[in-house]
Write a protein that holds these residues in place. Structure first.
Motif, PDB file in Angstrom:
ATOM      1  N   GLY A  17       0.828  -1.209   0.000  1.00 26.27           N
ATOM      2  CA  GLY A  17       0.000   0.000   0.000  1.00 26.27           C
ATOM      3  C   GLY A  17       0.853   1.245   0.000  1.00 26.27           C
ATOM      4  N   GLY A  18       0.500   2.155  -0.891  1.00 27.43           N
ATOM      5  CA  GLY A  18       1.256   3.404  -1.001  1.00 27.43           C
ATOM      6  C   GLY A  18       0.382   4.614  -0.738  1.00 27.43           C
ATOM      7  N   ALA A  55      -0.953   5.635   4.943  1.00 29.41           N
ATOM      8  CA  ALA A  55      -0.575   4.620   5.937  1.00 29.41           C
ATOM      9  C   ALA A  55       0.688   3.878   5.489  1.00 29.41           C
ATOM     10  N   SER A  79      -0.310  -0.329  -5.975  1.00 29.32           N
ATOM     11  CA  SER A  79      -0.893  -0.477  -7.295  1.00 29.32           C
ATOM     12  C   SER A  79      -1.356   0.873  -7.810  1.00 29.32           C
ATOM     13  N   GLY A 137      -4.877   2.737  -7.056  1.00 27.32           N
ATOM     14  CA  GLY A 137      -4.753   4.116  -6.567  1.00 27.32           C
ATOM     15  C   GLY A 137      -4.948   4.209  -5.068  1.00 27.32           C
ATOM     16  N   LEU A 144      -7.066   6.167  -1.658  1.00 29.60           N
ATOM     17  CA  LEU A 144      -8.413   6.649  -1.322  1.00 29.60           C
ATOM     18  C   LEU A 144      -8.523   8.147  -1.599  1.00 29.60           C
ATOM     19  N   VAL A 196      -8.746  10.725   0.376  1.00 23.45           N
ATOM     20  CA  VAL A 196      -9.377  11.602   1.357  1.00 23.45           C
ATOM     21  C   VAL A 196      -8.595  11.445   2.662  1.00 23.45           C
ATOM     22  N   GLY A 197      -8.877  12.316   3.643  1.00 23.21           N
ATOM     23  CA  GLY A 197      -8.148  12.239   4.902  1.00 23.21           C
ATOM     24  C   GLY A 197      -7.200  13.409   4.966  1.00 23.21           C
ATOM     25  N   GLY A 213      -7.625  16.259   7.314  1.00 22.21           N
ATOM     26  CA  GLY A 213      -7.524  16.981   8.580  1.00 22.21           C
ATOM     27  C   GLY A 213      -6.720  16.121   9.535  1.00 22.21           C
ATOM     28  N   VAL A 266      -1.092  -6.934  -6.347  1.00 23.60           N
ATOM     29  CA  VAL A 266      -1.118  -8.286  -5.777  1.00 23.60           C
ATOM     30  C   VAL A 266      -2.347  -9.013  -6.312  1.00 23.60           C
ATOM     31  N   SER A 318      -3.185  -1.838   2.776  1.00 21.35           N
ATOM     32  CA  SER A 318      -3.918  -1.846   1.507  1.00 21.35           C
ATOM     33  C   SER A 318      -5.269  -1.170   1.623  1.00 21.35           C
ATOM     34  N   ASN A 373      -6.251   2.134   7.279  1.00 23.88           N
ATOM     35  CA  ASN A 373      -7.619   1.666   7.084  1.00 23.88           C
ATOM     36  C   ASN A 373      -7.706   0.146   7.057  1.00 23.88           C
ATOM     37  N   SER A 426      -7.816   9.351  11.890  1.00 24.19           N
ATOM     38  CA  SER A 426      -7.162   8.172  11.299  1.00 24.19           C
ATOM     39  C   SER A 426      -5.661   8.369  11.121  1.00 24.19           C
ATOM     40  N   LEU A 427      -5.259   9.558  10.642  1.00 23.85           N
ATOM     41  CA  LEU A 427      -3.825   9.769  10.424  1.00 23.85           C
ATOM     42  C   LEU A 427      -3.061   9.678  11.745  1.00 23.85           C
TER      43      LEU A 427
HETATM   44  C1  LIG Z   1     -14.805  10.359   3.885  1.00 23.13           C
HETATM   45  C2  LIG Z   1     -13.520  10.176   4.634  1.00 23.13           C
HETATM   46  C3  LIG Z   1     -12.906  11.272   5.208  1.00 23.13           C
HETATM   47  C4  LIG Z   1     -11.713  11.097   5.919  1.00 23.13           C
HETATM   48  N1  LIG Z   1     -11.153  12.172   6.545  1.00 23.13           N
HETATM   49  C5  LIG Z   1     -10.072  12.002   7.317  1.00 23.13           C
HETATM   50  C6  LIG Z   1      -9.475  13.093   7.997  1.00 23.13           C
HETATM   51  O1  LIG Z   1      -9.911  14.233   7.900  1.00 23.13           O
HETATM   52  N2  LIG Z   1      -8.374  12.852   8.756  1.00 23.13           N
HETATM   53  C7  LIG Z   1      -7.832  11.602   8.881  1.00 23.13           C
HETATM   54  O2  LIG Z   1      -6.860  11.454   9.619  1.00 23.13           O
HETATM   55  N3  LIG Z   1      -8.339  10.571   8.198  1.00 23.13           N
HETATM   56  C8  LIG Z   1      -9.441  10.732   7.443  1.00 23.13           C
HETATM   57  N4  LIG Z   1      -9.949   9.659   6.755  1.00 23.13           N
HETATM   58  C9  LIG Z   1      -9.196   8.405   6.777  1.00 23.13           C
HETATM   59  C10 LIG Z   1      -8.159   8.399   5.640  1.00 23.13           C
HETATM   60  O3  LIG Z   1      -8.761   7.860   4.523  1.00 23.13           O
HETATM   61  C11 LIG Z   1      -6.976   7.562   6.000  1.00 23.13           C
HETATM   62  O4  LIG Z   1      -6.397   8.065   7.163  1.00 23.13           O
HETATM   63  C12 LIG Z   1      -5.841   7.600   4.997  1.00 23.13           C
HETATM   64  O5  LIG Z   1      -6.257   7.930   3.727  1.00 23.13           O
HETATM   65  C13 LIG Z   1      -5.089   6.295   4.991  1.00 23.13           C
HETATM   66  O6  LIG Z   1      -5.493   5.480   3.979  1.00 23.13           O
HETATM   67  P1  LIG Z   1      -4.683   4.153   3.710  1.00 23.13           P
HETATM   68  O7  LIG Z   1      -3.292   4.486   3.349  1.00 23.13           O
HETATM   69  O8  LIG Z   1      -4.919   3.210   4.838  1.00 23.13           O
HETATM   70  O9  LIG Z   1      -5.479   3.567   2.443  1.00 23.13           O
HETATM   71  P2  LIG Z   1      -5.478   4.016   0.904  1.00 23.13           P
HETATM   72  O10 LIG Z   1      -5.244   5.451   0.697  1.00 23.13           O
HETATM   73  O11 LIG Z   1      -6.742   3.437   0.353  1.00 23.13           O
HETATM   74  O12 LIG Z   1      -4.237   3.244   0.286  1.00 23.13           O
HETATM   75  C14 LIG Z   1      -4.298   1.865  -0.001  1.00 23.13           C
HETATM   76  C15 LIG Z   1      -3.080   1.483  -0.826  1.00 23.13           C
HETATM   77  O13 LIG Z   1      -3.068   0.060  -1.022  1.00 23.13           O
HETATM   78  C16 LIG Z   1      -2.849  -0.218  -2.387  1.00 23.13           C
HETATM   79  N5  LIG Z   1      -3.455  -1.519  -2.711  1.00 23.13           N
HETATM   80  C17 LIG Z   1      -4.682  -1.972  -2.357  1.00 23.13           C
HETATM   81  N6  LIG Z   1      -4.881  -3.207  -2.865  1.00 23.13           N
HETATM   82  C18 LIG Z   1      -3.734  -3.543  -3.520  1.00 23.13           C
HETATM   83  C19 LIG Z   1      -3.304  -4.678  -4.254  1.00 23.13           C
HETATM   84  N7  LIG Z   1      -4.098  -5.761  -4.427  1.00 23.13           N
HETATM   85  N8  LIG Z   1      -2.067  -4.660  -4.805  1.00 23.13           N
HETATM   86  C20 LIG Z   1      -1.234  -3.593  -4.657  1.00 23.13           C
HETATM   87  N9  LIG Z   1      -1.593  -2.502  -3.975  1.00 23.13           N
HETATM   88  C21 LIG Z   1      -2.825  -2.470  -3.423  1.00 23.13           C
HETATM   89  C22 LIG Z   1      -3.486   0.943  -3.112  1.00 23.13           C
HETATM   90  O14 LIG Z   1      -2.989   1.070  -4.424  1.00 23.13           O
HETATM   91  C23 LIG Z   1      -3.058   2.104  -2.215  1.00 23.13           C
HETATM   92  O15 LIG Z   1      -1.739   2.498  -2.558  1.00 23.13           O
HETATM   93  C24 LIG Z   1     -11.119   9.820   6.031  1.00 23.13           C
HETATM   94  C25 LIG Z   1     -11.732   8.712   5.403  1.00 23.13           C
HETATM   95  C26 LIG Z   1     -12.924   8.876   4.733  1.00 23.13           C
HETATM   96  C27 LIG Z   1     -13.559   7.675   4.094  1.00 23.13           C
END
Ligand SMILES: Cc1cc2nc3c(=O)[nH]c(=O)nc-3n(C[C@H](O)[C@H](O)[C@H](O)COP(=O)(O)OP(=O)(O)OC[C@H]3O[C@@H](n4cnc5c(N)ncnc54)[C@H](O)[C@@H]3O)c2cc1C
Length: 519
Positions: free
Chosen positions: A9-10, A13, A35, A39, A41, A43-44, A46, A177, A207, A322, A334-335
C-alpha cells in the motif's frame, strides 16, 4: 529475525509505516508495493496534534521542508456549527475546558453554561477572528507548543511522504497483488500482476479498506462499531477558493442524516457530508449537500465501515491504517491513529532486536485495539447529545447510540459538572482526547448536569474581564494569510520543541524523545 519488510500500500498509511520503520531501524530493507491501477483513497486531510508530533518530533522531519513540500494549513481545532442548541462551540488542541483561570474560583467549564464559545480561551478567540498566531510585544508571532495541527491535501501529503521515504532508502515498486500465498506461519509470498512473486520476513498490510492480507488472506474477525456509529457513506467534493478567508480550523456542521466537514486548504475548500445510508439515499444526500454547498463542482461517494480488526498483528502481518481499523472522520483521527500504530510497530521491532516474541505482539494488539476503541467512545458523545435536529437519524442517535467506554465519564459529568478532579482515573494517560475533549463536547452541547455551583456576580464580572482580554489579543493576531507570509520568509525560524512530547505520553516507554532533532 526480521530483515526484510514489504509494505503493501502506497497511501498515507503505507508510506508513514515505511518511513517510521526505516527511520527507527535503518538496517531493515523496506519495500513499498502499491498499485497505480487501484490508486489511493485520496481523502483524509484533517489531522489532530498527534500527526505533527509524529512527523516533527518522533521522526524529526524538519518543519521548513514539510511546509515547502506538503504546503499544510493550520488547524487549531474543530468548530461545531449548529451542533446542539448553541450557534457554535469549539474543541481546540489547547487547554480551555480543562483549564482554570486563577482569578476564578472554578475551572473554565463552569462559566460556559450559556452564551457563545467565542472567547473561552485564546485559541477559540483566534478561531472566532480567523486568526492563527498571537502577536508578541514587538509584533512577532507567539506560537505555543502543541496547538497547531494540520490540514493537508492528501495527494500532496502522500507525494511528500513518498519522496521522503525514497531519501531514507525505502524501495517503491508499482504492481498489483493478485494472489496471497500462505502457510500455517503466515504469508509466504505475494504473487503480482507482472508475474513475479515478492517475499519478506514481515508484511505490513496498508492496503486500505481492502485489507488484502489481514482481512482477506488471514481472515481476522472484524469488530464493528455500528452500535455507536451509524454513518457509512460520504459525499465529498472540493471547490476553488476565491476571496473567502482561510479558517484556521475544521468545521463540523449538523446535517439531516449526519454531518458535514469543511477543511481549509490554501487554494481549495474540501467539504464532505458524512451520512447514514439507512436514513438517506445517496441521491438525497447529494441534493442536501449541493443545496448547502452550491459551489461544489464535482462530487463522489465514498463508502466505509467503522470498526477494527480484532487483532491488527497476526502471524507475520501487521495491518496499519484503514486496513487495521477505521472510525468515521468526525475528529479526523485516522492519520494520528496511523502514527501511533507506526510508532508502536517500530518500537516493538526495536525492543526485541527484530527477533519477535508472542507476548510483544499480544501487547501491541492490546494497544492498537485501545487506540480505535477510544476514538469510538469519544465520537459516541458527539451523536448521543446533539439536540439540534429532530430528524429520524438524530432521534435514533439520541435514543440508541451506545456510549461504550464513555459511559462513566458522562455519568461523572452529569453528577459533578465540568469538574476535572478525577481526570486521571476517568481517562487513561495516553488517551489523545483527554478531559479537554470530553468537556468541550459535553459543555459545548450543553449536556445537563446537576447544578452544584452557581457563579456569583463577582465571578461573572471577572469572567467578562478575562473574555475581553482574550478578545483584544485575538483581534490583533495574525490572520492565516499574514502568518503564511511570515513563515515563508527566508529568515523565519520555527520555535524549538514546537511538538515536544515524551514517548511515555504515547503509552510507550523508551528513554529519549526523538530519533533526530528537527531543525
Ligand atoms: C470520507 C472520509 C474522510 C476522511 N477524513 C479524514 C481526515 O480528515 N483525517 C484523517 O486522519 N483521516 C481521514 N480519513 C481516513 C483516511 O482515509 C486515512 O487516514 C488515509 O487515507 C489512509 O489510507 P490508507 O493508506 O490506509 O489507504 P489508501 O489510501 O486506500 O491506500 C491503499 C493502498 O493500497 C494499495 N493496494 C490496495 N490493494 C492492492 C493490491 N491488491 N495490490 C497492490 N496494492 C494495493 C493501493 O494502491 C493504495 O496504494 C477519512 C476517510 C474517509 C472515508
Amino acid at each position: 529475525m526480521v530483515n526484510r519488510v514489504v509494505v503493501l500500500g502506497g497511501g498515507s498509511a503505507g508510506f508513514l509505516a515505511a518511513i517510521t520503520l526505516k527511520a527507527r531501524l535503518p538496517d531493515l530493507e523496506v519495500t513499498v508495493l502499491r498499485s497505480q491501477d487501484i490508486g489511493i483513497l485520496g481523502v483524509g486531510e484533517g489531522s489532530t496534534i498527534g500527526v505533527p508530533e509524529h512527523l516533527h518530533n518522533y521522526l524529526g522531519i524538519g518543519l521548513k521542508e514539510f511546509y515547502q513540500k506538503a504546503e499544510p494549513m493550520w488547524k487549531l481545532g474543530i468548530r461545531f456549527l449548529a451542533w446542539g442548541k448553541r450557534p457554535h462551540f469549539d474543541y481546540t488542541f489547547s487547554n480551555q475546558m480543562d483549564g482554570h483561570y486563577l482569578t476564578l474560583p472554578k475551572g473554565t467549564g463552569f462559566y460556559c453554561d450559556e452564551g457563545t464559545f467565542d472567547y473561552v480561551g485564546v485559541i477559540s478567540g483566534l478561531m472566532s477572528h480567523n486568526n492563527v498566531f498571537i502577536r508578541g510585544p514587538s509584533g512577532q508571532p507567539l506560537i505555543p507548543p502543541n496547538v497547531l495541527a494540520y490540514h493537508v491535501e492528501n495527494k500532496k501529503f502522500v507525494a511528500f511522504l513518498e519522496s521522503y521515504a525514497a531519501g531514507l532508502g525505502v524501495l517503491v515498486r508499482d504492481d498489483t497483488v493478485l494472489e496471497v500465498l500462505q502457510d500455517d506461519h503466515g504469508i509466504t509470498g505475494l504473487r503480482l500482476a507482472s508475474g513475479s512473486t515478492v517475499t519478506a520476513d514481515l508484511y505490513v498490510d496498508s492496503s486500505g479498506f481492502a485489507a488484502v492480507l489481514l482481512g482477506g488472506a488471514l481472515k481476522e474477525p472484524f469488530v464493528s462499531y455500528k452500535a455507536t456509529l451509524f454513518c457509512d457513506r460520504a459525499v465529498v467534493g472540493p471547490w476553488q477558493r476565491t476571496d473567502e478567508p482561510i479558517k484556521p480550523y475544521t468545521t463540523a456542521e449538523t446535517m439531516d442524516a449526519g454531518w458535514c466537514f469543511q477543511i481549509e486548504h490554501e487554494h481549495t475548500v474540501a467539504r464532505g457530508y458524512i451520512y447514514s445510508s439507512a436514513f438517506i439515499s445517496d441521491a438525497a444526500a447529494e441534493a442536501e449537500y449541493r443545496a448547502k454547498n452550491p459551489r461544489a463542482v464535482s462530487t463522489r461517494i465514498v463508502k466505509f465501515i467503522s470498526g477494527r480488526y480484532e487483532r491488527s498483528w497476526v502471524k507475520n502481518v501487521i495491518a496499519i491504517g484503514n486496513a487495521s481499523g477505521f472510525v468515521e472522520p468526525m475528529e479526523a483521527t485516522s492519520l494520528a491513529a496511523i502514527c501511533l500504530e507506526c510508532t508502536a510497530a517500530a518500537e516493538t521491532l526495536h525492543d526485541c532486536d527484530r527477533v519477535l516474541r508472542p507476548s510483544l505482539i499480544r501487547e501491541y494488539n492490546k494497544k492498537c485495539a485501545r487506540i480505535w476503541d477510544r476514538i469510538r467512545q469519544f465520537l459516541a458523545i458527539h451523536y448521543k447529545f446533539n439536540t439540534r435536529l429532530d430528524t429520524p437519524f438524530w432521534r435514533e442517535c439520541r435514543e440508541h447510540v451506545d456510549l461504550a467506554g464513555a459511559a462513566d465519564i458522562v455519568a461523572y459529568y452529569q453528577e459533578n459538572g465540568p469538574s476535572v478532579l478525577w481526570r486521571s482515573t476517568l481517562i487513561e494517560a495516553d488517551d489523545q482526547f483527554n478531559m479537554e475533549g470530553y468537556l468541550s463536547l459535553l459543555v459545548g452541547q450543553q449536556v445537563p448536569y446537576r447544578q452544584t455551583y452557581t457563579p456569583g456576580a463577582e465571578a461573572l464580572r471577572t469572567w467578562q474581564v478575562i473574555q475581553e482580554s482574550i478578545r483584544q489579543k485575538a483581534t490583533q493576531a495574525f490572520s492565516v494569510k499574514e502568518a503564511l507570509q511570515v513563515v515563508r520568509s527566508p529568515n523565519w525560524q520555527w520555535p524549538k520543541d514546537l511538538y515536544y512530547v515524551p514517548l511515555g505520553a504515547l503509552g510507550i516507554n523508551r528513554p529519549g524523545q526523538s530519533l533526530r532533532n528537527a531543525p
